[in-house]
Design a protein around this motif. Structure first.
Motif, PDB file in Angstrom:
ATOM      1  N   GLY A   1      36.346  40.363  46.793  1.00 49.53           N
ATOM      2  CA  GLY A   1      37.255  39.388  46.191  1.00 49.53           C
ATOM      3  C   GLY A   1      36.775  37.968  46.420  1.00 49.53           C
ATOM      4  N   LEU A   2      36.368  37.671  47.646  1.00 53.71           N
ATOM      5  CA  LEU A   2      35.896  36.324  47.978  1.00 53.71           C
ATOM      6  C   LEU A   2      34.624  35.977  47.210  1.00 53.71           C
ATOM      7  CD1 LEU A   2      36.064  33.720  49.594  1.00 53.71           C
ATOM      8  CD2 LEU A   2      34.925  34.884  51.498  1.00 53.71           C
ATOM      9  N   LYS A   3      33.696  36.927  47.117  1.00 56.42           N
ATOM     10  CA  LYS A   3      32.451  36.681  46.379  1.00 56.42           C
ATOM     11  C   LYS A   3      32.743  36.387  44.903  1.00 56.42           C
ATOM     12  CE  LYS A   3      29.621  39.586  49.387  1.00 56.42           C
ATOM     13  NZ  LYS A   3      29.044  40.952  49.538  1.00 56.42           N
TER      14      LYS A   3
ATOM     15  N   ASN B   1      40.773  42.912  31.684  1.00 63.26           N
ATOM     16  CA  ASN B   1      41.742  41.807  31.664  1.00 63.26           C
ATOM     17  C   ASN B   1      41.287  40.631  32.521  1.00 63.26           C
ATOM     18  OD1 ASN B   1      43.449  43.298  30.017  1.00 63.26           O
ATOM     19  ND2 ASN B   1      44.622  44.134  31.722  1.00 63.26           N
ATOM     20  N   LEU B   2      40.645  40.939  33.642  1.00 65.53           N
ATOM     21  CA  LEU B   2      40.182  39.889  34.549  1.00 65.53           C
ATOM     22  C   LEU B   2      39.069  39.072  33.902  1.00 65.53           C
ATOM     23  CD1 LEU B   2      41.091  39.124  37.411  1.00 65.53           C
ATOM     24  CD2 LEU B   2      39.188  40.469  38.308  1.00 65.53           C
ATOM     25  N   ILE B   3      38.218  39.737  33.135  1.00 64.79           N
ATOM     26  CA  ILE B   3      37.141  39.043  32.417  1.00 64.79           C
ATOM     27  C   ILE B   3      37.731  38.161  31.309  1.00 64.79           C
ATOM     28  CG2 ILE B   3      35.176  39.393  30.852  1.00 64.79           C
ATOM     29  CD1 ILE B   3      34.581  41.979  32.558  1.00 64.79           C
TER      30      ILE B   3
ATOM     31  N   ALA C   1      29.527  39.527  34.171  1.00 65.64           N
ATOM     32  CA  ALA C   1      28.410  40.257  34.788  1.00 65.64           C
ATOM     33  C   ALA C   1      28.721  40.573  36.251  1.00 65.64           C
ATOM     34  CB  ALA C   1      27.135  39.428  34.679  1.00 65.64           C
ATOM     35  N   ALA C   2      29.294  39.605  36.968  1.00 64.65           N
ATOM     36  CA  ALA C   2      29.622  39.816  38.381  1.00 64.65           C
ATOM     37  C   ALA C   2      30.719  40.875  38.541  1.00 64.65           C
ATOM     38  CB  ALA C   2      30.068  38.498  39.010  1.00 64.65           C
ATOM     39  N   ILE C   3      31.741  40.818  37.672  1.00 65.90           N
ATOM     40  CA  ILE C   3      32.844  41.783  37.754  1.00 65.90           C
ATOM     41  C   ILE C   3      32.352  43.197  37.445  1.00 65.90           C
ATOM     42  CG2 ILE C   3      34.971  42.509  36.556  1.00 65.90           C
ATOM     43  CD1 ILE C   3      35.759  39.525  36.480  1.00 65.90           C
ATOM     44  N   GLU C   4      31.494  43.311  36.443  1.00 67.27           N
ATOM     45  CA  GLU C   4      30.971  44.642  36.063  1.00 67.27           C
ATOM     46  C   GLU C   4      30.169  45.268  37.201  1.00 67.27           C
ATOM     47  OE1 GLU C   4      31.991  46.287  33.738  1.00 67.27           O
ATOM     48  OE2 GLU C   4      32.650  44.946  32.140  1.00 67.27           O
ATOM     49  N   ASN C   5      29.577  44.434  38.053  1.00 70.92           N
ATOM     50  CA  ASN C   5      28.773  44.933  39.166  1.00 70.92           C
ATOM     51  C   ASN C   5      29.555  45.078  40.468  1.00 70.92           C
ATOM     52  OD1 ASN C   5      26.298  45.196  37.765  1.00 70.92           O
ATOM     53  ND2 ASN C   5      25.992  42.991  37.854  1.00 70.92           N
ATOM     54  N   THR C   6      30.867  44.949  40.385  1.00 69.21           N
ATOM     55  CA  THR C   6      31.725  45.050  41.567  1.00 69.21           C
ATOM     56  C   THR C   6      32.570  46.319  41.491  1.00 69.21           C
ATOM     57  OG1 THR C   6      31.851  42.633  41.749  1.00 69.21           O
ATOM     58  CG2 THR C   6      33.551  43.889  42.899  1.00 69.21           C
ATOM     59  N   THR C   7      32.735  46.991  42.627  1.00 67.72           N
ATOM     60  CA  THR C   7      33.562  48.203  42.678  1.00 67.72           C
ATOM     61  C   THR C   7      35.044  47.835  42.674  1.00 67.72           C
ATOM     62  OG1 THR C   7      31.866  49.388  43.926  1.00 67.72           O
ATOM     63  CG2 THR C   7      34.114  50.275  44.024  1.00 67.72           C
ATOM     64  N   PHE C   8      35.779  48.412  41.740  1.00 70.27           N
ATOM     65  CA  PHE C   8      37.234  48.253  41.690  1.00 70.27           C
ATOM     66  C   PHE C   8      37.858  49.598  42.086  1.00 70.27           C
ATOM     67  CE2 PHE C   8      36.222  44.371  39.900  1.00 70.27           C
ATOM     68  CZ  PHE C   8      37.314  43.650  39.451  1.00 70.27           C
TER      69      PHE C   8
END
Length: 297
Positions: free
Chosen positions: A106-108, A240-242, A208-215
């Motif tokens: 989240g912080l990143k 939605n976040l994007i 790009a950053a969100i797609e590479n993060t585990t949700f």
């Protein structure tokens, strides 16, 4: 049902988070971890910096996120959300609070978001303005008929809408809105047109950053800014976040939907009391309060 809500940019203040650091060992550990992740001592700026220091985009967004998330973590057994929501930046805090994102991820993401938004602001001069005392439909109509880029950006509460766009278009729209009877149409001291098409470069970078993060699967629904509806599917949360950077913040609609779905008490987690005030303006019968530190955490 208990709804927990998390504030966005503008809630920062000098000295924020110091009470958490001094009174909760867990908070100390998380703040120090944050300093390492960010590569600079954000705690020095939060605890001792001036209001001007805290206005730096790379500082403001992580600082508010840290205050909110660390406070939520120190609540211990008190923290039992049935639903969560966050205003703009606050959506990232909410996603850590309901288990979708880890603290570190989240912080990143928040740090990357802040830097991407700053870059987008520097590409084209732009701004935002607060409009008070008009129906949303009137404001939307004026935006649509104004030359240039200007859109409704934040639906904060009935009679309070923030517009966003190119500087000339915002100035023209403000004049028209005053003629239409707006109580106020005031340009805000912000560095860019957040939640407008002008944030497209930042949206692409953050995507790009969100797609590479585990949700992870959330432990309760989040009412996201873009849809104003309860979401629990991880893929939908990502989408939605994007979209959030270039789409309006439907705060009024989110709170109304949370109440319709059974929310009886809204607890604001983080600096300030802005969201509580908005909740009361949206529905004066709703309960609203602030989260307070559990020093035993």
């Amino acid at each position: 049902m208990n709804a927990y809500i998390f504030p966005g940019q503008g809630a920062q203040f000098s000295g924020m988070g110091l009470d958490l650091y001094e009174n909760a060992p867990m908070a100390q550990d998380l703040f120090e971890k944050a300093n390492n992740i960010l590569g600079f001592s954000i705690t020095d700026i939060m605890f001792e910096g001036s209001a001007e220091d805290l206005k730096q985009t790379k500082v403001t967004q992580p600082a508010i996120f840290l205050h909110s998330v660390i406070l939520a973590k120190t609540l211990g057994d008190q923290f039992k959300p049935d639903m969560v929501a966050g205003h703009s930046l606050g959506e990232f805090s909410a996603l850590v609070a309901n288990g979708t994102l880890t603290f570190e991820d989240g912080l990143k993401l928040v740090s990357q978001r802040a830097q991407a938004m700053q870059k987008a602001c520097e590409l084209q001069p732009s701004t935002m303005a607060a409009v008070l005392g008009l129906d949303d439909a009137v404001v939307e109509s004026v935006c649509a008929s104004t030359e240039g880029i200007v859109v409704a950006a934040n639906y904060n509460c009935p009679g309070q809408l923030v517009i966003s766009g190119e500087i000339d278009a915002i100035n023209k729209a403000c004049e028209t809105l005053k003629e239409k009877g707006a109580r106020r149409a005031l340009v805000l001291p912000v560095g860019g047109a957040f939640h407008s098409p002008l944030m497209e470069p930042a949206r692409e970078e953050l995507a790009a950053a969100i797609e590479n993060t585990t949700f992870n699967k959330p432990n309760c629904p989040i009412y996201q800014n873009v849809t104003a509806n309860a979401v629990i599917d991880e893929a939908a949360i990502k989408t939605n976040l994007i979209s959030q950077l270039t789409a309006p913040v439907k705060w009024t609609q989110s709170v109304q939907q949370m109440i319709a779905d059974g929310a009886t008490l809204f607890t604001e987690v983080g600096p300030g009391k802005v969201l509580q005030g908005l909740v009361k303006k949206i529905d004066r019968t709703a309960g609203a309060t602030s989260a307070t530190l559990d020093t035993n955490a």
